[in-house]
Design an enzyme around this catalytic site. Structure first.
Site, PDB file in Angstrom:
ATOM      1  N   GLY A  35       6.549 -15.380  -0.440  1.00  0.00           N
ATOM      2  CA  GLY A  35       6.398 -13.779  -0.583  1.00  0.00           C
ATOM      3  C   GLY A  35       7.964 -13.336  -0.729  1.00  0.00           C
ATOM      4  O   GLY A  35       8.814 -13.775  -0.649  1.00  0.00           O
ATOM      5  N   CYS A 171       9.299  -1.368   7.603  1.00  0.00           N
ATOM      6  CA  CYS A 171      10.420  -1.087   6.952  1.00  0.00           C
ATOM      7  C   CYS A 171      10.894   0.009   6.984  1.00  0.00           C
ATOM      8  O   CYS A 171      12.308   0.363   7.088  1.00  0.00           O
ATOM      9  CB  CYS A 171      10.372  -1.576   5.627  1.00  0.00           C
ATOM     10  SG  CYS A 171       8.998  -1.351   4.739  1.00  0.00           S
ATOM     11  N   GLN A 198       9.812   5.755  -0.564  1.00  0.00           N
ATOM     12  CA  GLN A 198       9.938   4.280  -0.234  1.00  0.00           C
ATOM     13  C   GLN A 198       9.981   3.564  -1.616  1.00  0.00           C
ATOM     14  O   GLN A 198       9.193   3.785  -2.520  1.00  0.00           O
ATOM     15  CB  GLN A 198       8.970   3.792   0.543  1.00  0.00           C
ATOM     16  CG  GLN A 198       9.110   4.514   1.891  1.00  0.00           C
ATOM     17  CD  GLN A 198       7.904   4.132   2.890  1.00  0.00           C
ATOM     18  OE1 GLN A 198       7.384   4.756   3.603  1.00  0.00           O
ATOM     19  NE2 GLN A 198       7.529   2.935   3.078  1.00  0.00           N
ATOM     20  N   GLU A 224       0.876   3.643   6.462  1.00  0.00           N
ATOM     21  CA  GLU A 224       2.437   4.003   6.883  1.00  0.00           C
ATOM     22  C   GLU A 224       2.889   5.041   7.631  1.00  0.00           C
ATOM     23  O   GLU A 224       3.786   4.982   8.496  1.00  0.00           O
ATOM     24  CB  GLU A 224       3.330   4.104   5.363  1.00  0.00           C
ATOM     25  CG  GLU A 224       4.713   3.568   5.392  1.00  0.00           C
ATOM     26  CD  GLU A 224       5.300   2.355   5.201  1.00  0.00           C
ATOM     27  OE1 GLU A 224       4.186   1.493   5.561  1.00  0.00           O
ATOM     28  OE2 GLU A 224       6.283   2.048   5.389  1.00  0.00           O
ATOM     29  N   LYS A 227       2.307   3.985  11.239  1.00  0.00           N
ATOM     30  CA  LYS A 227       2.913   2.966  11.699  1.00  0.00           C
ATOM     31  C   LYS A 227       4.289   3.974  12.193  1.00  0.00           C
ATOM     32  O   LYS A 227       5.141   3.730  13.183  1.00  0.00           O
ATOM     33  CB  LYS A 227       3.439   1.924  10.958  1.00  0.00           C
ATOM     34  CG  LYS A 227       2.261   1.031  10.636  1.00  0.00           C
ATOM     35  CD  LYS A 227       2.765  -0.101   9.672  1.00  0.00           C
ATOM     36  CE  LYS A 227       1.753  -0.313   8.614  1.00  0.00           C
ATOM     37  NZ  LYS A 227       2.029  -1.348   7.359  1.00  0.00           N
ATOM     38  N   ARG A 257       5.575   6.640  -2.306  1.00  0.00           N
ATOM     39  CA  ARG A 257       6.153   5.654  -3.066  1.00  0.00           C
ATOM     40  C   ARG A 257       6.947   6.229  -4.278  1.00  0.00           C
ATOM     41  O   ARG A 257       6.381   6.829  -5.030  1.00  0.00           O
ATOM     42  CB  ARG A 257       4.946   4.762  -3.472  1.00  0.00           C
ATOM     43  CG  ARG A 257       5.629   3.509  -3.936  1.00  0.00           C
ATOM     44  CD  ARG A 257       6.082   2.311  -3.042  1.00  0.00           C
ATOM     45  NE  ARG A 257       5.117   1.881  -2.094  1.00  0.00           N
ATOM     46  CZ  ARG A 257       5.355   1.163  -1.127  1.00  0.00           C
ATOM     47  NH1 ARG A 257       6.682   0.912  -0.694  1.00  0.00           N
ATOM     48  NH2 ARG A 257       4.672   0.713  -0.312  1.00  0.00           N
ATOM     49  N   HIS A 264      14.778   2.314   1.180  1.00  0.00           N
ATOM     50  CA  HIS A 264      13.848   3.555   1.453  1.00  0.00           C
ATOM     51  C   HIS A 264      14.821   4.702   1.947  1.00  0.00           C
ATOM     52  O   HIS A 264      15.607   4.530   2.810  1.00  0.00           O
ATOM     53  CB  HIS A 264      12.967   2.904   2.565  1.00  0.00           C
ATOM     54  CG  HIS A 264      11.898   2.149   2.465  1.00  0.00           C
ATOM     55  ND1 HIS A 264      11.588   1.608   1.231  1.00  0.00           N
ATOM     56  CD2 HIS A 264      11.055   1.547   3.436  1.00  0.00           C
ATOM     57  CE1 HIS A 264      10.606   0.917   1.212  1.00  0.00           C
ATOM     58  NE2 HIS A 264      10.241   0.731   2.397  1.00  0.00           N
TER      59      HIS A 264
END
Ligand code: NAP
Length: 387
Positions: A35, A171, A198, A224, A227, A257, A264
């Site tokens: 990945g 991230c 991001q 996101e 988190k 995004r 980011h």
């Protein structure tokens, strides 16, 4: 041949007059090696002074193939020779390595990481599945290295012997918390309001369809915001010997995004407990320096927050690789009419936010003696040494 199992350097055969120091590297496996995050790990491990890549694992789609065959390689540097011909394995916890990194898709990471920890492997994870478990350290070494003290309790509670799970944050949380830490230490924090822009590589491959993101902004990234509102509480909180105690911050995040490849960007407003001038805030960020222990880790940067004075920085294309991708870059520190201070920050989502973060976590674990060699007694000639 003598068998040596302490964490001290091996110094040759007993009674041998010409005693030599033999240093071996810790043998690393990468789960999810094919990945986007896994590839970064494979790349970063190629010349690592303490670790050598011995195993790669991924899904059934990839297993049995050579790493080069199975991987749609995305980095500009070629696939390292050390990885190219490794055979990709499945997720059975029987790999020839001392510990594993996990860059697995979250649909499989939860169970697979537990299987590996139960089988005795330290698991250094990027995935979200165990981040908020009450006995799992969510680690940024520069921020909360003391949270590693939770590992013995995790092992006891779960019946793990030499294995355990340690995770790194999401991230966008990684860059934010790195910047919040020196401000929390110097002034105390009350409220944080953050809007992210991001990069597409944060969604893995193939990620966001090109027709959705080209010349566009998507104001939603599943899970996101949750988190970003939860993980900093654990990271900036404390391990009290039994549980993690949240930092008790007021936090609100908007996540977007944008059509950027890597990096980011985050626009942050915050209120401080103690009154501080803009100059004091800049100085606190600039002077943030890691401990001598951390500075000795191969992937650490001495000053992990870089402050720029230009009014139009940081920018992803220009600044994303600051500190080999391990620094958070801050600019536009100014007064906030609603809270106290506002600033813009940038961090590399695949390095500081994923593979580099996991590597630094593994280095700290190695330096603190949390890894044990998994070579069978009798086969072993020297214990790996982290210095
Ligand atoms: P990715 O490019 O989609 O890679 C996912 C990896 O998981 C691949 O190696 C894939 O193997 C493997 N996998 C998928 N399904 C599997 C299965 N059923 N069994 C075994 N292996 C399976 O994703 P990524 O962006 O690298 O992200 C990996 C993890 O890191 C995710 O949990 C993500 O949330 C987290 N993370 C990502 C970033 C980021 O910026 N991208 C940052 C922080 C954390 P195959 O190639 O064989 O399918």
């Amino acid at each position: 041949m003598s068998s040596h199992r302490s964490s001290e350097p091996f110094v040759g055969e007993e009674g041998n007059a010409s005693v030599k120091r033999v240093k071996k590297k810790w043998r690393a496996g990468v789960l999810g090696a094919t990945g986007i995050v896994g590839q970064r790990l494979v790349h970063l491990l190629a010349d690592h002074p303490w670790f050598e890549l011995t195993e790669v694992a991924a899904s059934e789609r990839s297993s049995g193939k050579s790493y080069a065959e199975a991987t749609r390689w995305h980095l500009e540097a070629p696939i390292p020779d050390t990885a190219r011909n490794l055979t990709v394995k499945g997720l059975e916890p029987a790999l020839d390595c001392d510990f594993v990194f996990s860059g697995l898709d979250s649909s499989v990471a939860g169970v697979a990481e537990e299987d590996f920890a139960r089988a005795g492997y330290p698991v250094v994870s990027n995935s979200r599945n165990h981040r908020m478990d009450p006995d799992v350290p969510l680690l940024i070494p520069e921020v909360n290295a003391a949270h590693l003290d939770a590992i013995p309790l995790q092992q006891k509670l779960r019946g793990y012997e030499t294995g355990f799970i340690v995770t790194n944050p999401n991230c966008s949380t990684a860059g934010l918390v790195l910047v919040l830490k020196p401000l929390a230490d110097a002034f105390g924090l009350e409220k944080i309001f953050v809007v992210t822009l991001q990069a597409v590589s944060g969604a893995g491959y193939p990620g966001v369809p090109s027709m959705d993101i080209h010349a566009n902004v998507v104001p939603f990234i599943s899970g996101e915001e949750e988190k970003m509102e939860i993980e900093p509480q654990k990271l900036l909180g404390k391990w009290d010997g039994v549980r993690f105690v949240d930092a008790g911050l007021g936090l609100s995040a908007h996540c977007n995004r944008v059509p950027v490849l890597d990096g980011h960007l985050e626009c942050v407003s915050l209120s401080l407990k103690k009154i501080a001038s803009l100059q004091e805030v800049r100085e606190a960020l600039r002077n943030f320096e890691v401990s001598a222990e951390l500075a000795s880790l191969p992937s650490a940067v001495r000053n992990p927050v870089v402050v720029l004075d230009e009014e139009n920085r940081p920018q992803p294309r220009r600044d994303v690789n600051a500190g080999n991708g391990m620094a958070a870059v801050v600019g536009r520190v100014r007064e906030c009419p609603l809270l106290d201070v506002k600033l813009t920050l940038l961090s590399h989502n695949l390095v500081r936010g994923a593979a580099g973060a996991a590597l630094l976590n593994a280095e700290l674990l190695a330096a603190r003696g949390f890894f044990k060699s998994r070579v069978a007694e009798g086969e072993q000639v020297a214990e790996p040494v982290a210095q």
